[in-house]
Every structure is written in structure tokens, then in C-alpha cells.
Design an enzyme around this catalytic site. Structure first.
Site, mmCIF file in Angstrom:
data_model
loop_
_atom_site.group_PDB
_atom_site.id
_atom_site.type_symbol
_atom_site.label_atom_id
_atom_site.label_comp_id
_atom_site.label_asym_id
_atom_site.label_seq_id
_atom_site.Cartn_x
_atom_site.Cartn_y
_atom_site.Cartn_z
ATOM 1 N N HIS A 98 45.354 53.978 39.077
ATOM 2 C CA HIS A 98 44.621 54.649 38.009
ATOM 3 C C HIS A 98 44.545 56.146 38.346
ATOM 4 O O HIS A 98 43.706 56.558 39.154
ATOM 5 C CB HIS A 98 43.209 54.084 37.871
ATOM 6 C CG HIS A 98 43.171 52.662 37.415
ATOM 7 N ND1 HIS A 98 43.476 52.293 36.123
ATOM 8 C CD2 HIS A 98 42.855 51.515 38.086
ATOM 9 C CE1 HIS A 98 43.354 50.972 36.009
ATOM 10 N NE2 HIS A 98 42.983 50.485 37.183
ATOM 11 N N HIS A 108 51.235 49.463 36.984
ATOM 12 C CA HIS A 108 50.990 48.189 37.658
ATOM 13 C C HIS A 108 52.328 47.613 38.100
ATOM 14 O O HIS A 108 53.344 47.755 37.408
ATOM 15 C CB HIS A 108 50.311 47.211 36.696
ATOM 16 C CG HIS A 108 50.424 45.775 37.107
ATOM 17 N ND1 HIS A 108 51.350 44.916 36.550
ATOM 18 C CD2 HIS A 108 49.754 45.051 38.035
ATOM 19 C CE1 HIS A 108 51.238 43.721 37.098
ATOM 20 N NE2 HIS A 108 50.277 43.775 38.008
ATOM 21 N N HIS A 177 43.536 39.866 20.799
ATOM 22 C CA HIS A 177 42.299 40.165 20.074
ATOM 23 C C HIS A 177 42.257 41.609 19.577
ATOM 24 O O HIS A 177 41.421 41.946 18.737
ATOM 25 C CB HIS A 177 41.081 39.869 20.954
ATOM 26 C CG HIS A 177 40.973 40.720 22.175
ATOM 27 N ND1 HIS A 177 41.756 40.538 23.286
ATOM 28 C CD2 HIS A 177 40.164 41.774 22.461
ATOM 29 C CE1 HIS A 177 41.434 41.428 24.208
ATOM 30 N NE2 HIS A 177 40.467 42.187 23.729
#
Length: 304
Positions: A98, A108, A177
């Protein structure tokens, strides 16, 4: 499979952790990774390395783990019930970086190996891994470089490998979502055992070795870009998506927690600071809107 093969994988992973940490430390003026050696009561342990509050890396972790047990957790057997109730040995290197500057993407990477055994039956083994990029203020040239490097990692293994694992990455790092991808993708593969063992191991190594080739040029190019509170606030807001994915969907997080892994090492992937805002939307025509309109949709970055 011979015991020597397991040793070769472990030695490669430990060396990979060393190499990645050294490469990332070279971008920091002063701070270095701290190391935490840990043991797991059920079997195995690991070597966690974290660099926090740096000038370039706000927080990053590069973990090696090698754990074993008498039965696999539900996250590993949900799609493969035939390997339930088998002894297992899982090892890998997993990292999340990060950065402090909003113009440097979060990255990642993960490479891993698992073998499940039961007396009187053949061992079941596979490799997995990949790397993916999560920009906040993306540049197309950076995204193209990332995918060119991913393709280079796959090329010696066949023309069909990069498109297949690029597609798998787009599908895996998807927040259903939110109806958006986590970032601009890269590579993702799992359950790799269709080739002979040596070729599968070579592919895992190729993916692991290409991570710094993909990421460091982007970090070096963007780490000194000036930014304001506006860019910082957007970075923290978008980091919330990273948290949502890791806690809701990520198989590695679920495997670690369900297998009794070390919680601090598993959750080192979380950003040090993240924000959520109710029903926030970017203004039309802004750089923030461009991320949603242009980059958070699977696409053919290399025009192939």
C-alpha cells in the site's frame, strides 16, 4: 513426488521473499522491513516481514508461510470434497504493498503450493498464484506495462496461458456487490497440476520472478508525483474496496483464518487507513470518474 521437491519449493519461496523485500527496500530512503518469525501449534509456521510508515510505502507486507495439518479447511475443500480429511502441507509467499502516494497503485502478489495426502492413496498437489494491480489514478502506459510483463511471464508456457489466466484474474478480483473489478487485473491461477510437476513449478517461479519487473518501474515513475488532499481522500476511499474484497471474497484470507493461521500475518494485507462514505459518486469528467468509466472493467489491454 519426492521430499526433495518440497525442499526445492520452500527454498525458492524463501529466496523470493528475500529478493522482493530487498527490491522494495531500495525504494525507501531509510526504513526497512521488520521480521517476525512465528510458529503454528498445529504444524508449521512462517516468516512475516512488514514495512510501515515509509516515505514511499505506507504499509507493505511480504509473508512466507509453511503450514501443515491433519485436515484441510472448508475454503480448500468446498470445490474439491474428495480431498477432505487428508493431511496437508501448504506453503507460499504472499504480499500486498500500500503506497503512500495516490498515484502509485496498490499491488498484490502470491505464489503457493499445496499437497494433500492420505495413506494408501495418491497424493494430490497443485500450484497457484498470480499478481494484480489496483490503481487509484491510473495511467494507461502503466497498465499496459503491467500486462506486458504478465504476458512475458506466461509466454514460455504457451500462447493460451496469458489470456486464460488474465481472464481468471478479472473474474476472481471482482466485487459482485459493487459490480466492479478491484483493479486492472493481471494474472490468477489455481489448482495447477495439468503439466508435469517440474513444468508447473517452473511456471510458478516465472510468475513470482516477474512481480518486481512489473511493479517497480511503475512505483519509480509515480512515487514523486505531487498530490493534494483531494487525491489522498480518494485513495483512502478506494482502499475501502480492498478491505471489502479481502474480507468477503479472498480465498487466501479465508484459508488462513479457517486453518488456524496467524491472524496478524493474514491481515497484514489490510491498508493502514481506509475510509467509507455513504453513497458517494465521483463527479462527471473528473479523474476519479475516469477510474470507474475506463479502468474498472475487464478489457483487452494488449489488443490481442
Amino acid at each position: 513426488m519426492k521430499n526433495d521437491d518440497i525442499t526445492k519449493i520452500k527454498n525458492y519461496l524463501l529466496n523470493l521473499q528475500d529478493q522482493i523485500c530487498a527490491a522494495l527496500e531500495a525504494e525507501e530512503p531509510e526504513l526497512r522491513f521488520i521480521e517476525d518469525i512465528w510458529e503454528r501449534a498445529e504444524g508449521g509456521g512462517g516468516r512475516t516481514r512488514v514495512l510501515a510508515d515509509g516515505q514511499v510505502i505506507e504499509q507493505g507486507g511480504v509473508n512466507f508461510s509453511s503450514v501443515s495439518g491433519v485436515s484441510l479447511p472448508p475454503s480448500a475443500t468446498a470445490k474439491r470434497p474428495e480431498i477432505a480429511n487428508r493431511q496437508f502441507h501448504a506453503m507460499g509467499v504472499s504480499l500486498v504493498i500500500h503506497p503512500r502516494n495516490p498515484y502509485v497503485p496498490t499491488s498484490h502478489a502470491n505464489v503457493r503450493f499445496l499437497i494433500a495426502e492420505k495413506p494408501g492413496e495418491s497424493a494430490v498437489w497443485w500450484f497457484g498464484g498470480g499478481f494484480d494491480l489496483t490503481p487509484f489514478y491510473p495511467f494507461q502506459e502503466d497498465v499496459v506495462h503491467w500486462h506486458e510483463t504478465a504476458r512475458s511471464a506466461c509466454e514460455p508456457f504457451g500462447e493460451a496461458v496469458y489470456p486464460a489466466y488474465k481472464k481468471w484474474c478479472d473474474e476472481y478480483f471482482f466485487l459482485a456487490h459493487r459490480n466492479e473489478t478491484r483493479g486492472v487485473g493481471g494474472l490468477f491461477f489455481d489448482d495447477l497440476n495439468g503439466w508435469e510437476f517440474d513444468k508447473c513449478f517452473e511456471f510458478m517461479q516465472s510468475v513470482g520472478n516477474h512481480y518486481t519487473k512489473a511493479y517497480l518501474p511503475i512505483m519509480q515513475k509515480r512515487k514523486d508525483t505531487p498530490y493534494s488532499d483531494r487525491e489522498r481522500e480518494f485513495q483512502l476511499y478506494r482502499r475501502g474496496r480492498y478491505v471489502e474484497f479481502n474480507l468477503v471474497y479472498d480465498r487466501g484470507t479465508l484459508f488462513g483464518l479457517q486453518s488456524g493461521g496467524r491472524t496478524e500475518s493474514i491481515l497484514m494485507s489490510m491498508p493502514p487507513v481506509a475510509h467509507w462514505k455513504y453513497n458517494w459518486r465521483p463527479e462527471f469528467g473528473t479523474p476519479e470518474a475516469m477510474l470507474y468509466e475506463r479502468y474498472l472493467k475487464p478489457q483487452n489491454w494488449l489488443d490481442i
